[in-house]
Motif scaffolding. Structure first.
Motif, PDB file in Angstrom:
ATOM      1  N   LEU A 361     -12.485   0.064   5.929  1.00 34.15           N
ATOM      2  CA  LEU A 361     -11.858   1.355   6.199  1.00 34.15           C
ATOM      3  C   LEU A 361     -10.626   1.427   5.305  1.00 34.15           C
ATOM      4  CD1 LEU A 361     -12.120   1.617  10.111  1.00 34.15           C
ATOM      5  CD2 LEU A 361     -13.641   2.600   8.381  1.00 34.15           C
ATOM      6  N   VAL A 362     -10.836   1.888   4.069  1.00 37.83           N
ATOM      7  CA  VAL A 362      -9.811   1.772   3.034  1.00 37.83           C
ATOM      8  C   VAL A 362      -8.550   2.553   3.397  1.00 37.83           C
ATOM      9  CG1 VAL A 362      -9.261   2.193   0.613  1.00 37.83           C
ATOM     10  CG2 VAL A 362     -11.535   1.367   1.253  1.00 37.83           C
ATOM     11  N   ASP A 363      -8.695   3.803   3.792  1.00 37.20           N
ATOM     12  CA  ASP A 363      -7.513   4.624   4.072  1.00 37.20           C
ATOM     13  C   ASP A 363      -6.705   4.050   5.233  1.00 37.20           C
ATOM     14  OD1 ASP A 363      -8.241   6.306   2.031  1.00 37.20           O
ATOM     15  OD2 ASP A 363      -9.250   7.758   3.351  1.00 37.20           O
ATOM     16  N   GLU A 364      -7.402   3.634   6.282  1.00 43.46           N
ATOM     17  CA  GLU A 364      -6.706   3.073   7.444  1.00 43.46           C
ATOM     18  C   GLU A 364      -6.004   1.765   7.076  1.00 43.46           C
ATOM     19  OE1 GLU A 364     -10.020   5.654   9.065  1.00 43.46           O
ATOM     20  OE2 GLU A 364      -9.700   4.305   7.364  1.00 43.46           O
ATOM     21  N   LEU A 365      -6.680   0.942   6.260  1.00 43.95           N
ATOM     22  CA  LEU A 365      -6.082  -0.320   5.829  1.00 43.95           C
ATOM     23  C   LEU A 365      -4.845  -0.060   4.983  1.00 43.95           C
ATOM     24  CD1 LEU A 365      -6.112  -3.400   5.582  1.00 43.95           C
ATOM     25  CD2 LEU A 365      -7.730  -3.167   3.678  1.00 43.95           C
ATOM     26  N   LYS A 366      -4.923   0.870   4.059  1.00 42.94           N
ATOM     27  CA  LYS A 366      -3.768   1.182   3.209  1.00 42.94           C
ATOM     28  C   LYS A 366      -2.604   1.730   4.023  1.00 42.94           C
ATOM     29  CE  LYS A 366      -6.109   1.888  -1.222  1.00 42.94           C
ATOM     30  NZ  LYS A 366      -6.439   2.846  -2.306  1.00 42.94           N
ATOM     31  N   ALA A 367      -2.911   2.524   5.024  1.00 44.56           N
ATOM     32  CA  ALA A 367      -1.841   3.058   5.887  1.00 44.56           C
ATOM     33  C   ALA A 367      -1.139   1.929   6.634  1.00 44.56           C
ATOM     34  CB  ALA A 367      -2.429   4.070   6.863  1.00 44.56           C
TER      35      ALA A 367
END
Length: 651
Positions: A361-367
């Protein structure tokens, strides 16, 4: 005919099929040495030695493991006396055989005492029998073990009245002397079950005992009378007869495969073991019961699914992952994270499709990553729990923190092995010095601190309680610091959540990342090789010497290279940790006491620390273990750094 011993009886209770495989050299067995190492690490031999001091008049029944007739004859002769105490007394009847830890005979009354290095609260009314009336599962093996002993002993000597007791570490008691666990030392080339060096003249030197003796005879009698059955529909005597028949006559029980028992089965062989001719008991069962061939064994099955506890799947014949549907796993997605059942379904789908690409979950991980503050600190603890406390005022099985490693990742990409701590001094309680060293390492900036799993937070909670309970510890600043990097556990009297509460990288993985190469495991020992075989960034960086990639080390030379390949696969760095005594000649190695080849996992680290505490080894050997512990712990925190770099540089 070979008798059914109490160890085989307990094994048969776990799974009757195991009685067919045990003791046969043809079958792989992963638990051959486990009981010895576990007893050593947790101080089980010391507990037995302390228990015998409660009965100092005892005579050791000196017979080797399989000298049944000799042990029985010594016991029989001794019990002809009106009053006698025996250690390891032997009893036999109807081709059953047991040894009992301590037996005390006064006239016709005989106390049968089983010693266990397990903690117990005598005030807990539901410790053995739960609120719903059943035997507490954690105590079931111990109680049925003792019931088997009484069953055999009473049949052996019907003229005596046997009463069953457990002797355990009392978790409510505190040691009243320093160095209690140092009073019992293990020597080289001796059996620690009977040849421990006592550093005392009499029991009075030990102060108040931290052991408790519990009369469990009424409960044991209920078990013997069938009020608490282990196998549904069978009395205790029928259970004994059934298991005896299987074992003595070498019969495969063909007992139905059960999820939990099969998942943890020790009679599984690795491909290498099979190449060397070892058989797999696990495969034997699945071949007999499900008609599996080589094809099915090569396919992923439900026992490999992470955190899957649904025993009904086997009963329904849904054994291979390819047979499962989302409904079978009760799939329930959650917004913003990978739910438990989603993770299980991911594992199934990718395993069946042979898809080795990670799911992120790229966006969640980056957040999540955006909330972290440089410099980043990566921490790993090595700890122990021992039955006999190090110092007065300590209780059995208190947490002992003896080592940590600390890496720092700076905003410019530099990686520094900043700090490490180890305290291996025999008999010294290290926790307060450990906490001071941790404070000195982490208090100098406001950077985010990382751990892997809950262990470090649990240990910090334990140390806070120990400081509060110790009148000699008055440093409120130390408690404030420890609270600032942790949060309170569920059972804490006080509640807190520190402003720098450590970030759990394992939880980050569970929430946002799944790598099929872990085979469902979320242990760092599996995650590290998985990400190394996945990440081009890590492969490029760590296949170079440390000096060329701006990574410092306290325990490895500047030219050390962490990544090496075997074919197209990265060799697991934990398997490349240096062997112990690699530079020693054979004569010198023969004189060592540790009997360890390497320290490459937490169990080996715990065993090494225990041997440093309980054995009289040379300074050279002690230093060799110390250096190996430091290298192992350093890799743990560097592995966390690599995981961070994988998250930030590959996606």
């Amino acid at each position: 005919m070979k008798p059914l011993t109490k160890s085989r009886f307990k094994l048969g209770l776990e799974c009757p099929n195991k009685l067919y495989f045990t003791g046969k050299a043809a079958y792989a067995n992963k638990k051959v040495e486990d009981s010895f190492l576990q007893a050593l690490a947790q101080g089980g031999f010391q507990v037995e030695a302390l228990a015998r001091l409660h009965y100092p008049e005892g005579i050791f029944v000196d017979a080797k493991n399989y000298e049944y007739d000799k042990a029985i004859e010594i016991t029989k002769t001794a019990l002809e006396k009106n009053n006698v105490c025996l250690y390891e007394a032997a009893f036999t009847t109807e081709n059953l055989f047991v040894k009992s830890d301590i037996v005390q005979k006064n006239g016709s009354n005989v106390k049968l005492i089983e010693v266990k290095s397990k903690s117990f609260d005598p005030a807990d009314l539901y410790a053995l029998i739960g609120k719903k009336g059943g035997v507490v599962s954690a105590w079931k093996p111990y109680l049925f073990d003792l019931a088997f002993q009484k069953y055999v002993a009473q049949k052996s000597f019907p003229q005596f009245n046997f009463t069953a007791y457990l002797m355990l570490a009392d978790k409510t008691k505190k040691a009243t002397i320093d160095g209690l666990n140092q009073m019992f030392r293990i020597r080289k080339d001796t059996d620690p079950r009977k040849e421990i060096d006592y550093r005392i003249e009499n029991a009075e030197e030990l102060g108040e005992s931290i052991l408790c003796e519990i009369n469990v005879d009424d409960l044991i009698n209920e078990i013997l009378n069938g009020n608490y059955a282990y196998f549904e529909g069978l009395s205790f005597e029928e259970t004994v007869g059934l298991l005896q028949n299987y074992y003595t006559n070498n019969i495969y029980a063909d007992s139905p495969c059960k999820h939990s028992a099969c998942k943890a089965c020790e009679f599984k062989s690795t491909p290498l073991e099979e190449e060397n001719g070892l058989l797999s008991g696990f495969k034997h069962c699945f071949t007999k019961q499900f008609g599996w061939s080589k094809t099915e064994f090569e396919k992923p099955n439900v026992l490999q699914i992470w955190d899957c506890r649904d025993g009904k799947l086997l009963d329904q014949g849904k054994i291979l992952m390819e047979d499962l549907s989302p409904e079978d796993l009760k799939l329930k997605p959650e917004a913003g994270r990978i739910s438990r059942t989603e993770r299980q379904m991911l594992q199934v789908e990718k395993a069946v499709a042979n898809d080795l690409q990670p799911y992120i979950l790229v966006d969640e991980l980056k957040a999540e990553i955006a909330t972290w503050q440089f410099p980043l600190h990566f921490i790993d603890f090595e700890t122990s729990t021992v039955a006999l406390p190090f110092t007065k005022g300590r209780k059995p099985y208190e947490q002992v923190a003896f080592q940590f490693s600390h890496h720092v990742y700076y905003e410019d990409g530099r990686v520094e092995h900043k700090t490490e701590y180890i305290n291996d001094n025999p008999g010294e309680f290290p926790n307060f010095k450990f906490a001071e060293a941790l404070k000195n390492a982490l208090q100098n900036d406001a950077g985010t601190i990382f751990r892997f799993a809950d262990h470090e937070n649990t240990i910090i909670n334990a140390i806070i309680k120990q400081i509060n309970d110790d009148p000699e510890q008055t440093d409120e600043g130390l408690i404030d610091f420890l609270k600032s990097i942790s949060h309170s556990s569920k059972n804490s009297v006080q509640e807190w959540e520190g402003e720098r509460d450590m970030v759990d990288l394992r939880k980050i993985i569970l929430n946002y990342y799944y790598n099929p190469l872990t085979n469902g495991s979320n242990s760092l020992k599996y995650v590290l090789p998985a990400i190394l075989n996945t990440s081009n960034f890590l492969q490029t960086k760590y296949s170079q010497p440390l000096s060329e990639i701006n990574v410092s080390s306290k325990n490895f030379p500047n030219n050390h290279i962490w990544l090496n390949f075997e074919g197209n696969q990265v060799i697991n760095p934990y398997k490349q940790l240096p062997k112990l005594f690699a530079d020693w000649d054979q004569e010198k190695i023969k004189e060592t006491l540790s009997d360890l080849e390497s320290i490459a996992d937490g169990g080996a680290a715990l065993t090494a620390y225990s041997k440093l505490q309980f054995t009289d080894m040379s300074n050279a050997e002690r230093e060799e273990l110390r250096k190996s512990l430091l290298k192992y712990c350093e890799l743990d925190t560097l592995a966390m750094v690599m995981l961070y770099e994988h998250f930030t540089c590959d996606f």
